[in-house]
Design an enzyme around this catalytic site. Structure first.
Site, PDB file in Angstrom:
ATOM      1  N   SER A 124     -11.388  -6.984 -15.023  1.00 15.50           N
ATOM      2  CA  SER A 124     -10.932  -6.943 -13.628  1.00 15.50           C
ATOM      3  C   SER A 124      -9.989  -5.773 -13.426  1.00 15.50           C
ATOM      4  CB  SER A 124     -10.195  -8.250 -13.339  1.00 15.50           C
ATOM      5  OG  SER A 124      -9.446  -8.132 -12.155  1.00 15.50           O
ATOM      6  N   TYR A 148      -3.765 -15.047 -15.565  1.00 19.49           N
ATOM      7  CA  TYR A 148      -5.199 -14.748 -15.440  1.00 19.49           C
ATOM      8  C   TYR A 148      -5.465 -13.302 -15.854  1.00 19.49           C
ATOM      9  CZ  TYR A 148      -9.199 -12.756 -13.055  1.00 19.49           C
ATOM     10  OH  TYR A 148     -10.315 -12.015 -12.776  1.00 19.49           O
ATOM     11  N   LYS A 152      -7.511 -11.313 -19.259  1.00 16.85           N
ATOM     12  CA  LYS A 152      -8.488 -10.209 -19.200  1.00 16.85           C
ATOM     13  C   LYS A 152      -8.023  -9.053 -20.085  1.00 16.85           C
ATOM     14  CE  LYS A 152     -11.391 -12.074 -16.306  1.00 16.85           C
ATOM     15  NZ  LYS A 152     -12.661 -12.575 -16.831  1.00 16.85           N
ATOM     16  N   ARG A 291       2.453 -12.093  -0.155  1.00 14.71           N
ATOM     17  CA  ARG A 291       2.137 -13.043  -1.224  1.00 14.71           C
ATOM     18  C   ARG A 291       2.733 -12.489  -2.518  1.00 14.71           C
ATOM     19  NH1 ARG A 291      -4.166 -14.388  -2.279  1.00 14.71           N
ATOM     20  NH2 ARG A 291      -4.195 -12.153  -2.766  1.00 14.71           N
TER      21      ARG A 291
HETATM   22  N1  UFG Z   1      -5.052 -11.614   1.809  1.00 13.56           N
HETATM   23  C1  UFG Z   1      -4.511 -12.103   2.996  1.00 13.56           C
HETATM   24  N2  UFG Z   1      -4.717 -13.401   3.305  1.00 13.56           N
HETATM   25  C2  UFG Z   1      -5.435 -14.245   2.518  1.00 13.56           C
HETATM   26  C3  UFG Z   1      -5.995 -13.738   1.323  1.00 13.56           C
HETATM   27  C4  UFG Z   1      -5.766 -12.423   1.007  1.00 13.56           C
HETATM   28  O1  UFG Z   1      -3.836 -11.376   3.728  1.00 13.56           O
HETATM   29  O2  UFG Z   1      -5.589 -15.431   2.867  1.00 13.56           O
HETATM   30  C5  UFG Z   1      -4.859 -10.191   1.476  1.00 13.56           C
HETATM   31  C6  UFG Z   1      -4.099  -9.963   0.188  1.00 13.56           C
HETATM   32  O3  UFG Z   1      -2.717  -9.937   0.416  1.00 13.56           O
HETATM   33  C7  UFG Z   1      -4.677  -8.623  -0.277  1.00 13.56           C
HETATM   34  C8  UFG Z   1      -6.113  -8.651   0.240  1.00 13.56           C
HETATM   35  O4  UFG Z   1      -6.132  -9.620   1.278  1.00 13.56           O
HETATM   36  O5  UFG Z   1      -4.006  -7.565   0.355  1.00 13.56           O
HETATM   37  C9  UFG Z   1      -7.122  -9.056  -0.829  1.00 13.56           C
HETATM   38  O6  UFG Z   1      -6.703 -10.282  -1.424  1.00 13.56           O
HETATM   39  P1  UFG Z   1      -7.684 -11.116  -2.389  1.00 13.56           P
HETATM   40  O7  UFG Z   1      -6.957 -12.354  -2.783  1.00 13.56           O
HETATM   41  O8  UFG Z   1      -9.012 -11.273  -1.765  1.00 13.56           O
HETATM   42  O9  UFG Z   1      -7.889 -10.152  -3.643  1.00 13.56           O
HETATM   43  P2  UFG Z   1      -6.824  -9.526  -4.647  1.00 13.56           P
HETATM   44  O10 UFG Z   1      -6.988  -8.045  -4.569  1.00 13.56           O
HETATM   45  O11 UFG Z   1      -5.479 -10.072  -4.461  1.00 13.56           O
HETATM   46  O12 UFG Z   1      -7.333 -10.104  -6.037  1.00 13.56           O
HETATM   47  C10 UFG Z   1      -8.661  -9.851  -6.464  1.00 13.56           C
HETATM   48  C11 UFG Z   1      -9.138 -11.022  -7.314  1.00 13.56           C
HETATM   49  C12 UFG Z   1      -8.405 -11.067  -8.609  1.00 13.56           C
HETATM   50  C13 UFG Z   1      -8.444  -9.775  -9.275  1.00 13.56           C
HETATM   51  C14 UFG Z   1      -7.959  -8.662  -8.378  1.00 13.56           C
HETATM   52  C15 UFG Z   1      -8.218  -7.335  -9.034  1.00 13.56           C
HETATM   53  O13 UFG Z   1      -8.938 -12.239  -6.651  1.00 13.56           O
HETATM   54  O14 UFG Z   1      -9.060 -12.005  -9.441  1.00 13.56           O
HETATM   55  O15 UFG Z   1      -8.702  -8.670  -7.169  1.00 13.56           O
HETATM   56  O16 UFG Z   1      -7.585  -6.321  -8.376  1.00 13.56           O
HETATM   57  F1  UFG Z   1      -7.653  -9.813 -10.360  1.00 13.56           F
END
Ligand code: UFG
Length: 336
Positions: A124, A148, A152, A291
């Site tokens: 990841s 998590y 990885k 978050r």
């Molecule tokens: N976000 C929101 N509201 C939500 C969910 C997400 O505003 O309800 C925002 C987050 O703050 C972030 C973006 O949307 O800016 C993407 O968030 P995600 O949770 O979809 O993805 P992440 O980039 O945080 O995490 C993902 C995977 C992880 C992995 C990571 C690798 O979930 O498993 O990418 O960069 F590790």
């Protein structure tokens, strides 16, 4: 000769099974349905019109893994099986380390016993921690912010040691950016039962009226509109990336990391807009606090995957949004 797909009924695993079968590979799939459903096995067969052997088993189960390798001629493995929820990993680190690392060790041990040395590992972009600059290259420093991600990173290190111990191994460390979308058929995709952690499944649930509003986690980041920027990749492109990596590792030895992303970054608000435009469905949102653990910006430099694997993405953001929603609509029809 077959390719073993662990976690093959999960979101990325199932799409990769489809691409493997379409490309003419024979596959053997193992999954314990911890985070997926048995129906996915039938759906993969329906989409491809092809059959394959399926084992319901836990990859930590040494006897079950031995049985799979004894009963089949496995020439390589793609290892998806693992727990993947960032928040849960903070609450239950032991469970995450135990499962993700043990399953990988069991797989490697069994592979070695059967002289099988070709492995593509589901890593990841989280292994880059909080990158100083973007786009991110594979040789950037590695660090993590949650258990998590640490599983990885640990597994990547373990696989490097494994190669040093035995140069017959050929391993691709596939560092995924943010997979979204679904297969065109609408038969497989991502629709978690619980409240989703990730952006696109959350948007889907708000659009479907199952959740009232999207909480945008912070609008004070140093980005174009203050909201987090990510590299969203169509899950079918990501699946194709595995085929490209498999082709490469079948002809060489070593351990190589590869970014699988599009190289383009979209903010949360742009994603809301893209989704609304692509599907003609409104997505209500409100700005909330950041978050914990989130980074401002994360997108890939895909040059290495392009040059060494011949891999480039085919799908643009509007199609990713359309396909994500299409799957939800098809699921709704099927569940009526
Ligand atoms: N976000 C929101 N509201 C939500 C969910 C997400 O505003 O309800 C925002 C987050 O703050 C972030 C973006 O949307 O800016 C993407 O968030 P995600 O949770 O979809 O993805 P992440 O980039 O945080 O995490 C993902 C995977 C992880 C992995 C990571 C690798 O979930 O498993 O990418 O960069 F590790």
């Amino acid at each position: 000769m077959a390719i073993l797909v662990t976690g093959g009924t999960g979101y990325i695993g199932s799409h990769t099974c489809v691409e493997l079968l379409n490309e003419g590979y024979e596959i053997v799939v193992v999954d314990n349905f911890y985070n997926s459903k048995p129906i996915v096995v039938d759906r993969i067969k329906e989409i491809t019109g092809k059959d394959f052997k399926f084992y319901e088993a836990d990859c930590c189960d040494k006897e079950a893994m031995e049985k799979i390798f004894s009963e089949n001629k496995i020439e390589g493995a793609i290892h998806f099986a693992g727990y993947k929820a960032v928040g849960e990993s903070v609450a239950k680190p032991v469970m995450y380390y135990q499962n993700n690392i043990d399953s990988t060790l069991t797989l490697i041990e069994t592979m070695e016993r059967h002289n099988c040395y070709v492995l593509a590992f589901s890593s990841s972009a989280t292994v880059y921690g909080s990158p100083k600059t973007c786009p991110i290259k594979e040789d950037f420093p590695l660090s993590t912010t949650n258990p998590y991600g640490t599983t990885k990173l640990f597994i990547e290190r373990i696989l490097q040691d494994v190669y040093v111990s035995n140069n017959k191994w050929s391993i691709a460390l596939l560092r995924y950016f943010n997979p979204i979308g679904a297969h065109k058929s609408g038969l497989i995709g991502e629709n978690p039962n619980d409240i989703p952690n990730n952006l696109m499944p959350y948007i889907n649930k708000v659009a479907a009226g199952e959740l009232p509003i999207l909480h945008v986690f912070g609008n004070d980041y140093d980005t174009k509109d203050g909201t987090g920027v990510r590299d969203y990749i169509h899950v079918v492109d990501l699946a194709r990336g595995h085929i490209a990596a498999l082709r490469k590792i079948m002809t060489q030895t070593g351990v190589e990391p590869y970014n699988l992303g599009t190289g383009k970054g979209y903010s949360v608000l742009e994603m809301v807009e893209n989704f609304e435009k692509a599907n003609g469905v409104p997505v209500k949102y409100q700005i909330d606090a950041r978050r914990p653990g989130d980074i401002a910006t994360c997108f890939a430099d895909g040059t290495k995957a392009k040059e060494e694997l011949g891999f480039t993405c085919q799908y643009e953001i509007d199609e990713m949004c359309r396909d994500a929603w299409h799957y939800i609509e098809e699921e709704k029809k099927r569940n009526k």
